[in-house]
Design a protein around this motif. Structure first.
Motif, PDB file in Angstrom:
ATOM      1  N   ALA A 131     -23.628 -31.420  -9.272  1.00  0.00           N
ATOM      2  CA  ALA A 131     -24.064 -31.544  -8.091  1.00  0.00           C
ATOM      3  C   ALA A 131     -24.373 -30.064  -7.402  1.00  0.00           C
ATOM      4  O   ALA A 131     -23.837 -29.100  -7.838  1.00  0.00           O
ATOM      5  CB  ALA A 131     -22.937 -32.602  -7.235  1.00  0.00           C
ATOM      6  N   GLU A 132     -25.036 -30.060  -6.194  1.00  0.00           N
ATOM      7  CA  GLU A 132     -25.339 -28.953  -5.401  1.00  0.00           C
ATOM      8  C   GLU A 132     -24.289 -28.486  -4.743  1.00  0.00           C
ATOM      9  O   GLU A 132     -23.358 -29.514  -4.386  1.00  0.00           O
ATOM     10  CB  GLU A 132     -26.628 -29.262  -4.636  1.00  0.00           C
ATOM     11  N   ALA A 133     -24.244 -27.274  -4.039  1.00  0.00           N
ATOM     12  CA  ALA A 133     -22.976 -26.641  -3.664  1.00  0.00           C
ATOM     13  C   ALA A 133     -22.621 -27.245  -2.472  1.00  0.00           C
ATOM     14  O   ALA A 133     -21.362 -27.283  -1.952  1.00  0.00           O
ATOM     15  CB  ALA A 133     -23.172 -25.160  -3.551  1.00  0.00           C
ATOM     16  N   GLY A 134     -23.591 -27.906  -1.624  1.00  0.00           N
ATOM     17  CA  GLY A 134     -23.380 -28.360  -0.324  1.00  0.00           C
ATOM     18  C   GLY A 134     -22.758 -29.687  -0.208  1.00  0.00           C
ATOM     19  O   GLY A 134     -22.474 -30.350   0.935  1.00  0.00           O
ATOM     20  N   ASP A 190     -24.375 -22.767 -11.639  1.00  0.00           N
ATOM     21  CA  ASP A 190     -25.596 -22.060 -11.450  1.00  0.00           C
ATOM     22  C   ASP A 190     -25.308 -20.921 -10.193  1.00  0.00           C
ATOM     23  O   ASP A 190     -24.789 -21.477  -9.022  1.00  0.00           O
ATOM     24  CB  ASP A 190     -26.701 -23.040 -10.958  1.00  0.00           C
ATOM     25  N   VAL A 191     -25.638 -19.725 -10.426  1.00  0.00           N
ATOM     26  CA  VAL A 191     -24.958 -18.728  -9.432  1.00  0.00           C
ATOM     27  C   VAL A 191     -26.091 -17.722  -9.299  1.00  0.00           C
ATOM     28  O   VAL A 191     -27.103 -17.436 -10.094  1.00  0.00           O
ATOM     29  CB  VAL A 191     -24.014 -17.885 -10.086  1.00  0.00           C
ATOM     30  N   VAL A 192     -26.176 -17.236  -8.195  1.00  0.00           N
ATOM     31  CA  VAL A 192     -27.133 -16.246  -7.904  1.00  0.00           C
ATOM     32  C   VAL A 192     -26.573 -15.127  -7.495  1.00  0.00           C
ATOM     33  O   VAL A 192     -25.618 -14.742  -6.653  1.00  0.00           O
ATOM     34  CB  VAL A 192     -28.019 -16.732  -6.501  1.00  0.00           C
ATOM     35  N   TYR A 193     -27.071 -13.828  -8.212  1.00  0.00           N
ATOM     36  CA  TYR A 193     -26.282 -12.660  -8.092  1.00  0.00           C
ATOM     37  C   TYR A 193     -27.237 -11.862  -6.991  1.00  0.00           C
ATOM     38  O   TYR A 193     -28.189 -11.959  -6.704  1.00  0.00           O
ATOM     39  CB  TYR A 193     -26.658 -11.827  -9.392  1.00  0.00           C
ATOM     40  N   VAL A 201     -28.740 -18.204 -12.280  1.00  0.00           N
ATOM     41  CA  VAL A 201     -28.264 -17.864 -13.523  1.00  0.00           C
ATOM     42  C   VAL A 201     -27.203 -18.985 -14.065  1.00  0.00           C
ATOM     43  O   VAL A 201     -26.626 -19.341 -13.068  1.00  0.00           O
ATOM     44  CB  VAL A 201     -27.534 -16.663 -13.574  1.00  0.00           C
ATOM     45  N   HIS A 202     -27.721 -19.473 -15.054  1.00  0.00           N
ATOM     46  CA  HIS A 202     -26.784 -20.736 -15.422  1.00  0.00           C
ATOM     47  C   HIS A 202     -25.618 -20.360 -16.577  1.00  0.00           C
ATOM     48  O   HIS A 202     -25.897 -19.712 -17.624  1.00  0.00           O
ATOM     49  CB  HIS A 202     -27.799 -21.721 -16.385  1.00  0.00           C
ATOM     50  N   LEU A 203     -24.580 -20.459 -16.034  1.00  0.00           N
ATOM     51  CA  LEU A 203     -23.043 -19.894 -16.774  1.00  0.00           C
ATOM     52  C   LEU A 203     -22.484 -21.149 -17.241  1.00  0.00           C
ATOM     53  O   LEU A 203     -22.215 -22.137 -16.405  1.00  0.00           O
ATOM     54  CB  LEU A 203     -22.225 -18.953 -16.008  1.00  0.00           C
ATOM     55  N   ALA A 218     -18.862 -12.050  -5.973  1.00  0.00           N
ATOM     56  CA  ALA A 218     -19.618 -11.719  -7.409  1.00  0.00           C
ATOM     57  C   ALA A 218     -20.703 -12.617  -7.335  1.00  0.00           C
ATOM     58  O   ALA A 218     -21.461 -11.992  -8.538  1.00  0.00           O
ATOM     59  CB  ALA A 218     -18.626 -11.883  -8.661  1.00  0.00           C
ATOM     60  N   GLY A 219     -21.067 -13.641  -6.843  1.00  0.00           N
ATOM     61  CA  GLY A 219     -22.176 -14.498  -6.954  1.00  0.00           C
ATOM     62  C   GLY A 219     -21.961 -15.583  -6.228  1.00  0.00           C
ATOM     63  O   GLY A 219     -20.842 -16.049  -5.657  1.00  0.00           O
ATOM     64  N   ILE A 220     -23.317 -16.387  -5.889  1.00  0.00           N
ATOM     65  CA  ILE A 220     -23.270 -17.453  -5.121  1.00  0.00           C
ATOM     66  C   ILE A 220     -23.553 -18.618  -5.565  1.00  0.00           C
ATOM     67  O   ILE A 220     -24.495 -18.918  -6.416  1.00  0.00           O
ATOM     68  CB  ILE A 220     -24.536 -17.166  -3.732  1.00  0.00           C
ATOM     69  N   ILE A 221     -22.696 -19.586  -5.528  1.00  0.00           N
ATOM     70  CA  ILE A 221     -22.398 -20.839  -6.234  1.00  0.00           C
ATOM     71  C   ILE A 221     -23.410 -21.638  -5.959  1.00  0.00           C
ATOM     72  O   ILE A 221     -23.427 -21.938  -4.344  1.00  0.00           O
ATOM     73  CB  ILE A 221     -21.341 -21.379  -6.412  1.00  0.00           C
ATOM     74  N   VAL A 222     -24.459 -22.255  -6.339  1.00  0.00           N
ATOM     75  CA  VAL A 222     -25.442 -22.945  -5.849  1.00  0.00           C
ATOM     76  C   VAL A 222     -25.390 -24.489  -6.346  1.00  0.00           C
ATOM     77  O   VAL A 222     -26.062 -25.498  -5.848  1.00  0.00           O
ATOM     78  CB  VAL A 222     -27.041 -22.410  -5.769  1.00  0.00           C
ATOM     79  N   ARG A 223     -24.684 -24.587  -7.500  1.00  0.00           N
ATOM     80  CA  ARG A 223     -24.807 -26.064  -8.411  1.00  0.00           C
ATOM     81  C   ARG A 223     -23.702 -25.867  -9.249  1.00  0.00           C
ATOM     82  O   ARG A 223     -23.178 -24.685  -9.866  1.00  0.00           O
ATOM     83  CB  ARG A 223     -26.040 -26.060  -9.187  1.00  0.00           C
TER      84      ARG A 223
END
Length: 442
Positions: A131-134, A190-193, A201-203, A218-223
């Motif tokens: 699911a998405e972060a929001g 899924d994170v944006v640096y 970036v998929h981790l 260290a990164g913005i979680i979007v999913r």
């Protein structure tokens, strides 16, 4: 793009907020880019009002601009623009955390992710949901129930977002069995640096774990992809007692049941009297609330009556479980402070001494009254006391530790989980120090 692909350090030395506002308006449209006082003030606060120590420091930070992307794909270009303009970025969900962790200490941009509410994939066979972060945790739990599934855990503040819970939260409903949210709950992120050429970036697996409970530094979680399990046949049991010692004595016994409870909370009469009115929480009596499997309701009832208590109600359904969740963890402290403003503060405590040495624990602070939780392998709680000043609050910590109680202070907004590892990671993923700056102990 991997975390090692750090592009050239082109961020300017001085933040160019005006230029960023123009960039974002061109990118998203002016209606999603907010600079009015009401929006900026709202983005300057979270649930840290529970701490009189933090509350006295308000305002601890205020953004110059708030942006609300409506799709995950909009986040990387927003970040690229902020990095190019040298503007700090603080990502934010519903702002329900209690420690000031989403207040932008250095101003700049608040990235409000609450419009990213998509539930992309429910896979009961794999035991995951993406699911998405929001998306709100309450919405996610209700959606999963339609597929006879449940989250491993969700926070007591059920309107919290998935991204906010993972980045800023720690524990919640389901912790008894599964531990805290950095202990296996997360399968992938899924994170944006904060790179000039930022992309999603998929981790997976261990690569994703350092981004959990680290406040987005260290990164913005979007999913996120998190663990789910088959839906259990839960019952919400309410009990009352003449004395909170009796109520608290039952909590460890419920904690040890098989199958284990999803939640078990207890309060003395004073705190219980401040909770929202409910016929199952009678005035003048200590209260115990638990989410247990239907198969052990009779066993729990026997434990309650054996300790001199009364079973007040047994209810079922996901909405009832969510209601009991909202009476756990920090929420009793919230209701206590609401009923008696400018009186109380609290410390987060762990250890079996919370039950075994209850009188000594509560005597550490004037007016001391403990909210008790069954945690993962141990007792957990919020020790509420009358507030005078920070020095008196902190003076109680070594006394509690001497009693065998571990203490976590809710009166600070620094990264306190894997600090050195996260700092090393952030040096690669946020080379200009733009992500939620000010979170390190100096």
């Amino acid at each position: 793009m991997s975390e090692t692909q750090t592009a050239s350090p082109t961020a300017p030395t001085a933040p160019d907020v005006a230029g960023l506002v123009e960039d974002l308006s061109d990118l998203l449209g002016p209606e999603l880019v907010l600079t009015d006082d009401r929006s900026l003030d709202k983005a300057s606060q979270d649930g840290s009002y529970l701490s009189p120590i933090l509350r006295a420091q308000w305002p601890i930070g205020r953004p110059e601009v708030v942006v609300r992307p409506t799709s995950v794909e909009q986040v990387p270009p927003i970040v690229r623009a902020a990095v190019r303009r040298g503007v700090p970025i603080t990502s934010r969900g519903k702002g329900t955390g209690n420690y000031g962790q989403v207040v932008p200490l250095h101003g700049g941009l608040v990235l409000d992710l609450t419009a990213l509410r998509g539930i992309d994939d429910v896979d009961p066979e794999a035991g995951t949901v993406t699911a998405e972060a929001g998306v709100r945790m309450m919405s996610l739990e209700k959606r999963l129930a339609r597929d006879d599934s449940q989250l491993w855990m969700y926070p007591s503040t059920v309107q919290s977002t998935l991204g906010g819970f993972l980045a800023g939260g720690s524990a919640g409903t389901g912790t008894i069995v599964h531990g805290r949210n950095h202990e296996g709950f997360v399968e992938a992120l899924d994170v944006v640096y904060a790179h000039p050429d930022a992309e999603i970036v998929h981790l997976t697996g261990e690569d994703a774990q350092p981004f959990v409970h680290t406040y987005g530094v260290a990164g913005i979680i979007v999913r996120a992809t998190v663990r789910i399990e088959p839906l259990q046949d839960w019952r919400c049991l309410y009990a009352s007692f003449d004395d909170h010692h009796d109520a608290f004595s039952v909590v460890p016994r419920i904690h040890r049941l098989d199958p284990a409870p999803r939640l078990c909370s207890a309060d003395g009469a004073h705190v219980a009297g401040c909770l929202p009115p409910d016929e199952a929480i009678p005035p003048g009596r200590a209260s115990l609330r638990a989410i247990v499997e239907a198969s052990v309701v009779d066993e729990v009832s026997a434990l309650v009556t054996g300790a001199g208590g009364v079973v007040e109600a047994v209810r079922k359904g996901v909405n009832e479980s969510i209601k009991v969740s909202t009476l756990s963890y920090n929420h009793p402290t919230h209701w206590l402070q609401k009923a008696e403003p400018d009186t109380w503060f609290h410390m987060e405590c762990q250890g079996d001494a919370l039950v075994e040495r209850l009188d000594e624990v509560e005597a550490v602070y004037p007016g001391g009254t403990l909210h008790l939780e069954a945690g993962h392998g141990r007792m957990f709680g919020m020790l509420n006391g009358h507030y005078t000043d920070p020095e008196a609050a902190y003076a109680g910590v070594p006394v509690l530790e001497e009693l065998g109680v571990r203490v976590h202070s809710p009166h600070q907004y620094r990264v306190d989980h894997g600090t050195e590892e996260v700092r090393a990671l952030a040096a690669r993923t946020d080379p200009h120090g733009l992500l939620n700056p000010g979170r390190w102990e100096e």
